[in-house]
Write an enzyme that holds these catalytic residues in place. Structure first.
Site, PDB file in Angstrom:
ATOM      1  N   THR A 132      59.052   7.457  29.449  1.00 20.58           N
ATOM      2  CA  THR A 132      58.186   7.646  28.281  1.00 20.58           C
ATOM      3  C   THR A 132      58.738   8.680  27.310  1.00 20.58           C
ATOM      4  O   THR A 132      59.481   9.584  27.708  1.00 20.58           O
ATOM      5  CB  THR A 132      56.774   8.069  28.755  1.00 20.58           C
ATOM      6  OG1 THR A 132      56.062   8.633  27.672  1.00 20.58           O
ATOM      7  CG2 THR A 132      56.829   9.121  29.850  1.00 20.58           C
ATOM      8  N   TYR A 157      51.720  14.701  33.896  1.00 22.31           N
ATOM      9  CA  TYR A 157      52.122  13.284  33.788  1.00 22.31           C
ATOM     10  C   TYR A 157      53.582  13.196  33.358  1.00 22.31           C
ATOM     11  O   TYR A 157      54.393  12.522  33.996  1.00 22.31           O
ATOM     12  CB  TYR A 157      51.221  12.546  32.784  1.00 22.31           C
ATOM     13  CG  TYR A 157      51.796  11.213  32.316  1.00 22.31           C
ATOM     14  CD1 TYR A 157      51.844  10.112  33.166  1.00 22.31           C
ATOM     15  CD2 TYR A 157      52.304  11.056  31.012  1.00 22.31           C
ATOM     16  CE1 TYR A 157      52.385   8.897  32.745  1.00 22.31           C
ATOM     17  CE2 TYR A 157      52.838   9.848  30.585  1.00 22.31           C
ATOM     18  CZ  TYR A 157      52.879   8.770  31.457  1.00 22.31           C
ATOM     19  OH  TYR A 157      53.426   7.575  31.037  1.00 22.31           O
TER      20      TYR A 157
HETATM   21  N1  LIG Z   1      51.097   2.979  27.660  1.00 20.09           N
HETATM   22  C1  LIG Z   1      52.053   3.629  27.013  1.00 20.09           C
HETATM   23  O1  LIG Z   1      51.900   3.947  25.825  1.00 20.09           O
HETATM   24  C2  LIG Z   1      53.350   3.977  27.707  1.00 20.09           C
HETATM   25  C3  LIG Z   1      54.384   4.580  26.953  1.00 20.09           C
HETATM   26  C4  LIG Z   1      55.594   4.867  27.615  1.00 20.09           C
HETATM   27  C5  LIG Z   1      55.765   4.561  28.955  1.00 20.09           C
HETATM   28  N2  LIG Z   1      54.743   4.008  29.658  1.00 20.09           N
HETATM   29  C6  LIG Z   1      54.979   3.695  31.077  1.00 20.09           C
HETATM   30  O2  LIG Z   1      54.865   2.281  31.224  1.00 20.09           O
HETATM   31  C7  LIG Z   1      54.281   1.981  32.489  1.00 20.09           C
HETATM   32  C8  LIG Z   1      53.047   1.117  32.313  1.00 20.09           C
HETATM   33  O3  LIG Z   1      52.082   1.799  31.511  1.00 20.09           O
HETATM   34  P1  LIG Z   1      50.654   1.159  31.222  1.00 20.09           P
HETATM   35  O4  LIG Z   1      50.100   1.834  30.026  1.00 20.09           O
HETATM   36  O5  LIG Z   1      50.727  -0.296  31.262  1.00 20.09           O
HETATM   37  O6  LIG Z   1      49.864   1.690  32.501  1.00 20.09           O
HETATM   38  P2  LIG Z   1      48.581   1.118  33.238  1.00 20.09           P
HETATM   39  O7  LIG Z   1      47.881   2.309  33.789  1.00 20.09           O
HETATM   40  O8  LIG Z   1      47.824   0.175  32.373  1.00 20.09           O
HETATM   41  O9  LIG Z   1      49.212   0.260  34.439  1.00 20.09           O
HETATM   42  C9  LIG Z   1      49.787   0.867  35.568  1.00 20.09           C
HETATM   43  C10 LIG Z   1      49.613  -0.097  36.731  1.00 20.09           C
HETATM   44  O10 LIG Z   1      50.274   0.480  37.864  1.00 20.09           O
HETATM   45  C11 LIG Z   1      49.427   0.366  39.002  1.00 20.09           C
HETATM   46  N3  LIG Z   1      49.737   1.475  39.910  1.00 20.09           N
HETATM   47  C12 LIG Z   1      49.602   2.795  39.679  1.00 20.09           C
HETATM   48  N4  LIG Z   1      50.000   3.505  40.748  1.00 20.09           N
HETATM   49  C13 LIG Z   1      50.404   2.602  41.682  1.00 20.09           C
HETATM   50  C14 LIG Z   1      50.910   2.718  43.006  1.00 20.09           C
HETATM   51  N5  LIG Z   1      51.036   3.902  43.600  1.00 20.09           N
HETATM   52  N6  LIG Z   1      51.231   1.575  43.679  1.00 20.09           N
HETATM   53  C15 LIG Z   1      51.076   0.350  43.101  1.00 20.09           C
HETATM   54  N7  LIG Z   1      50.574   0.185  41.855  1.00 20.09           N
HETATM   55  C16 LIG Z   1      50.237   1.306  41.155  1.00 20.09           C
HETATM   56  C17 LIG Z   1      47.999   0.422  38.457  1.00 20.09           C
HETATM   57  O11 LIG Z   1      47.054  -0.201  39.331  1.00 20.09           O
HETATM   58  C18 LIG Z   1      48.145  -0.329  37.136  1.00 20.09           C
HETATM   59  O12 LIG Z   1      47.907  -1.711  37.286  1.00 20.09           O
HETATM   60  C19 LIG Z   1      54.014   3.321  33.178  1.00 20.09           C
HETATM   61  O13 LIG Z   1      55.112   3.595  34.012  1.00 20.09           O
HETATM   62  C20 LIG Z   1      53.963   4.310  32.024  1.00 20.09           C
HETATM   63  O14 LIG Z   1      54.341   5.589  32.446  1.00 20.09           O
HETATM   64  C21 LIG Z   1      53.538   3.700  29.075  1.00 20.09           C
END
Ligand SMILES: NC(=O)c1ccc[n+]([C@@H]2O[C@H](COP(=O)([O-])OP(=O)(O)OC[C@H]3O[C@@H](n4cnc5c(N)ncnc54)[C@H](O)[C@@H]3O)[C@@H](O)[C@H]2O)c1
Length: 340
Positions: A132, A157
């Site tokens: 991120t 985070y």
């Molecule tokens: N949303 C953003 O703006 C953004 C920006 C940059 C990076 N990211 C990264 O992208 C990825 C996805 O983000 P998102 O917004 O879709 O998140 P989200 O919270 O919507 O989805 C995360 C998913 O991971 C699952 N999860 C969490 N911990 C787990 C574990 N221990 N075992 C199995 N499953 C698990 C959750 O149940 C969920 O379905 C993450 O790694 C986040 O750090 C997100």
């Protein structure tokens, strides 16, 4: 036919990536998820409805919490992947401030368990870790961080994401895993968690409630981001996966470890964004600028990444941000179940 393992498939970004892969490839997909407060299988159900029965069968869902090692039973349920896309993470920044250890468990321990599984794979072509913009911390005006700039985590985070990123680098150095890393800016799109800024603003404008907008201490300048639509993230990711002859030329120890910033088409401050959302709904924007440091320790006013590397290789988002926002507002108003 390739097999791709996508972690966190019931989450917001990964379900868009799954839809994109079903639509644009013949790959088989396995996703593992433990369904926490942000994981929601209805996302997958809705996207699968667009596809034929044959395509629906290309997705397999395995319930697993990555805090535990991937044992032989889970391993045989997954099969042998050619590509791993690691998106599962605890992603709620405010929650990380209250419960930092949960984030170490999910994001650091979870990533290392997956890397150990990857280490046992004989034909793995690529392991992509979804990092991120937050790992770089606040970006002062005029600064946009490049792929290999220093980390500067301002909340638990981002520290957990940076730490997992370093484990990925170490696994390429130590075990020659084919690691790729993306730094993605703030993502938005259909079926995002209703507490996130864009769906929350759509709902508040619709119901004529006050929208609170994070700003500087003087409350004169709203925070800004380069928002990127989840479908553009999926498109950029496929571009990266297809970069077969790309040789990273940076000085980065023994590991090549290509890193790519996935950046939205333009920077926008949150007040302008809220104004666009109100304009699309033809409603008044009732808002208040609030001091983000008092209300949310560890919150950064501005994030900014440089899009130059992917642009130089031939990729950038094709659709203007204002058009993407308009589409998401209209979709959300028609699909009210995804708003609070
Ligand atoms: N949303 C953003 O703006 C953004 C920006 C940059 C990076 N990211 C990264 O992208 C990825 C996805 O983000 P998102 O917004 O879709 O998140 P989200 O919270 O919507 O989805 C995360 C998913 O991971 C699952 N999860 C969490 N911990 C787990 C574990 N221990 N075992 C199995 N499953 C698990 C959750 O149940 C969920 O379905 C993450 O790694 C986040 O750090 C997100």
């Amino acid at each position: 036919m390739k097999k791709v393992l996508i972690t966190g498939g019931a989450g917001f970004i990964a379900h868009h990536i799954i839809a994109h892969i079903i639509k644009n490839t013949d790959w088989e997909i396995v996703t593992i998820d433990r369904l926490d407060i942000s994981g929601n299988l209805n996302r997958l159900n809705e996207i699968l409805n667009q596809f034929s029965d044959k395509d629906k069968k290309r997705l397999k869902i395995v319930f697993h919490d990555l805090k535990a090692e991937i044992n032989s039973q889970i391993e045989s349920a997954i099969g042998i992947p050619d590509i791993i896309l690691h998106l599962a993470a605890a992603s709620h920044v405010d929650r990380s401030i209250s419960f930092p250890m949960e984030f170490v468990q999910d994001n650091v321990v979870g990533t290392v368990n997956l890397l150990d599984f990857a280490r046992r794979q004989k034909k793995l072509e690529k392991f992509v870790y979804f990092s991120t913009d937050e790992i770089f911390g606040n970006a002062p005006e005029g600064v946009s961080y490049s792929e290999y700039d220093r980390y500067n985590s301002t909340n638990p985070y981002s520290a957990s994401k940076a730490s997992a990123e370093e484990f990925c680098v170490a696994y390429e150095n130590t075990y020659k895993l084919p690691i790729y890393i993306t730094h993605t800016m703030n993502v938005f799109g259909e079926r995002q968690h209703p507490e996130k800024f864009i769906p929350m603003t759509i709902q508040r404008v619709r119901d004529q409630q006050k929208v609170l907008i994070h700003a500087n201490e003087e409350k004169t300048q709203a925070g800004s981001r380069h928002y990127i639509h989840a479908q553009d993230v999926a498109d950029g990711l496929m571009f990266i996966l297809n970069l077969n002859n790309y040789v990273h030329r940076g000085d980065f120890g023994n590991a090549k470890c290509p890193k790519f910033n996935l950046v939205g088409p333009e920077e926008i401050d949150n007040l302008t964004l809220a104004q666009i959302i109100a304009k699309v709904q033809k409603k008044e924007l009732i808002y208040e600028l609030i001091d983000n440091h008092t209300s949310r320790p560890g919150h950064d006013l501005r994030y900014s990444l440089s899009p130059k590397l992917l642009k130089s290789l031939g990729w950038e988002p094709k659709i203007k941000l204002s058009k993407r926002i308009e589409e998401v507002v209209e979709w959300s108003l028609k699909n009210k179940r995804w708003l609070s």
